[in-house]
Design an enzyme around this catalytic site. Sequence first.
Site, PDB file in Angstrom:
ATOM      1  N   LYS A  77      31.961  46.989  42.104  1.00 31.76           N
ATOM      2  CA  LYS A  77      30.710  46.853  42.881  1.00 31.76           C
ATOM      3  C   LYS A  77      29.531  46.561  41.936  1.00 31.76           C
ATOM      4  O   LYS A  77      29.729  45.890  40.926  1.00 31.76           O
ATOM      5  CB  LYS A  77      30.492  48.106  43.743  1.00 31.76           C
ATOM      6  CG  LYS A  77      31.717  48.377  44.638  1.00 31.76           C
ATOM      7  CD  LYS A  77      31.474  49.367  45.724  1.00 31.76           C
ATOM      8  CE  LYS A  77      32.755  49.557  46.532  1.00 31.76           C
ATOM      9  NZ  LYS A  77      32.610  50.461  47.659  1.00 31.76           N
ATOM     10  N   GLU A 109      40.417  48.353  54.764  1.00 33.12           N
ATOM     11  CA  GLU A 109      39.464  49.365  54.318  1.00 33.12           C
ATOM     12  C   GLU A 109      38.665  49.862  55.519  1.00 33.12           C
ATOM     13  O   GLU A 109      37.685  49.225  55.919  1.00 33.12           O
ATOM     14  CB  GLU A 109      38.496  48.764  53.293  1.00 33.12           C
ATOM     15  CG  GLU A 109      39.193  48.245  52.057  1.00 33.12           C
ATOM     16  CD  GLU A 109      38.240  48.176  50.868  1.00 33.12           C
ATOM     17  OE1 GLU A 109      38.537  48.815  49.860  1.00 33.12           O
ATOM     18  OE2 GLU A 109      37.199  47.510  50.974  1.00 33.12           O
ATOM     19  N   GLY A 166      33.712  55.074  50.084  1.00 26.40           N
ATOM     20  CA  GLY A 166      32.682  55.794  49.344  1.00 26.40           C
ATOM     21  C   GLY A 166      32.266  57.109  49.986  1.00 26.40           C
ATOM     22  O   GLY A 166      31.283  57.715  49.604  1.00 26.40           O
ATOM     23  N   HIS A 222      34.279  41.781  52.030  1.00 27.35           N
ATOM     24  CA  HIS A 222      34.168  43.236  51.900  1.00 27.35           C
ATOM     25  C   HIS A 222      33.186  43.762  52.936  1.00 27.35           C
ATOM     26  O   HIS A 222      32.196  43.092  53.257  1.00 27.35           O
ATOM     27  CB  HIS A 222      33.703  43.593  50.480  1.00 27.35           C
ATOM     28  CG  HIS A 222      33.785  45.056  50.193  1.00 27.35           C
ATOM     29  ND1 HIS A 222      32.836  45.946  50.634  1.00 27.35           N
ATOM     30  CD2 HIS A 222      34.724  45.790  49.548  1.00 27.35           C
ATOM     31  CE1 HIS A 222      33.184  47.168  50.260  1.00 27.35           C
ATOM     32  NE2 HIS A 222      34.334  47.099  49.595  1.00 27.35           N
ATOM     33  N   GLU A 225      30.886  45.827  52.777  1.00 28.56           N
ATOM     34  CA  GLU A 225      29.482  45.892  52.328  1.00 28.56           C
ATOM     35  C   GLU A 225      28.829  44.516  52.417  1.00 28.56           C
ATOM     36  O   GLU A 225      27.630  44.413  52.705  1.00 28.56           O
ATOM     37  CB  GLU A 225      29.414  46.464  50.897  1.00 28.56           C
ATOM     38  CG  GLU A 225      29.691  47.962  50.908  1.00 28.56           C
ATOM     39  CD  GLU A 225      30.311  48.506  49.626  1.00 28.56           C
ATOM     40  OE1 GLU A 225      30.279  47.815  48.593  1.00 28.56           O
ATOM     41  OE2 GLU A 225      30.843  49.633  49.678  1.00 28.56           O
ATOM     42  N   SER A 240      38.147  55.511  49.368  1.00 29.86           N
ATOM     43  CA  SER A 240      38.263  56.823  48.736  1.00 29.86           C
ATOM     44  C   SER A 240      39.659  57.125  48.206  1.00 29.86           C
ATOM     45  O   SER A 240      40.125  58.264  48.265  1.00 29.86           O
ATOM     46  CB  SER A 240      37.799  57.932  49.697  1.00 29.86           C
ATOM     47  OG  SER A 240      36.436  57.732  50.059  1.00 29.86           O
ATOM     48  N   ASN A 262      37.400  47.533  42.270  1.00 31.22           N
ATOM     49  CA  ASN A 262      36.165  46.884  42.709  1.00 31.22           C
ATOM     50  C   ASN A 262      35.003  47.670  42.105  1.00 31.22           C
ATOM     51  O   ASN A 262      34.677  48.747  42.580  1.00 31.22           O
ATOM     52  CB  ASN A 262      36.114  46.909  44.255  1.00 31.22           C
ATOM     53  CG  ASN A 262      34.801  46.392  44.797  1.00 31.22           C
ATOM     54  OD1 ASN A 262      33.982  45.854  44.065  1.00 31.22           O
ATOM     55  ND2 ASN A 262      34.614  46.552  46.111  1.00 31.22           N
TER      56      ASN A 262
END
Length: 251
Positions: A8, A164, A170, A92, A94, A210, A6
Site C-alpha cells: 500500500k 478480499e 485492515g 483493490h 481501496e 487481515s 501489498n
Amino acid sequence: MLVAGNWKMHTDADSARALARDVAEAAGDPEGVTVVVCPPFASLSVVAEEIVGTPVLLGAQNMHAREAGAFTGEVSAPMLTSAGCRYVILGHSERRQYFGETDEGVCEKIGQAHAHGLAVIACVGETLAERKAGRAEEVVGRQLARGLRGVAPGDPDRLVIAYEPVWAIGTGETATPGQAQEMHAFIRERLQEQFGPEMGRAVHILYGGSVKPGNAAELFGEADVDGGLIGGASLNGADFAAIVAAAAEFA
Ligand code: PGA
C-alpha cells in the site's frame, strides 16, 4: 500457491529496499509457492534491484488503462514492465472506495495489463452491509462478470483472483476458513464457467483481509484457497515469511 504482499502507501526508498531484502532472505525459495511483493510505484526500481537473482517477483498496486498519453500522475503497463513488474494488482477495494474505480474501468485495465504481458491480481469482495443483506455472492459475481469480461481463456498464470471481503481489510477481522472457502468455491465455479474446467481449476484464488502468521495456515488449508494477498503483515519480513511458509505446507 501464491502469496503477494501489498505494501500500500508504506515505505520510502530506503525502507522498501530493506524490507525487500528481508523478504528475500526470510522467505527463501519455498517449493510450490510464488512470492510477489507490490511496493509503491516510487520504490519499484529499488525493490527490483534488491530482489534480482532471488525467487521473489515484483508487482505494482495499480496502473492506468491506456498505454501512454496526457494523463498527469498516471503510470502505464509498459512503465511497469520496464521497471521489472510481472504482476499488477487491479480493482483493490481501496481503489474502488477512495478513487471511484468501477468494474468497467477494472476490465479495461485488465485488458491493457494482459496486452503488455503483466499477470493480473484482480480483487473482488463485498462490504459488510452487502454480506449482512445476503448479497455477498451477487456482488462478487457481478464484479467477476464485469471485470473479467474480455479476458480470453488461455494461460491461467496470467490471472489471479483475490477475494478480499472489505470488512476484513485492515480491521483485524478475518473471514472464517469456512466463509472464505464458500466464496472461493463460488468464484471457482464462475471461473470454470467462463474459462473452462481446466483453466478455472488452475487460476489461483487468493484470500485477503487481515491474514497473519497466526491464521494463515487454517485459511490456506481450505480446498479453494490458493494463497493470500497480504497487507499489514507484509510490512514485516518475518511475518510475511511465516505466511509464505504456511502456504508452502499446502503447496
Ligand atoms: P490487510 O490488507 O492484510 O492489511 O487486511 C489486505 C489487502 O488490502 O490487500
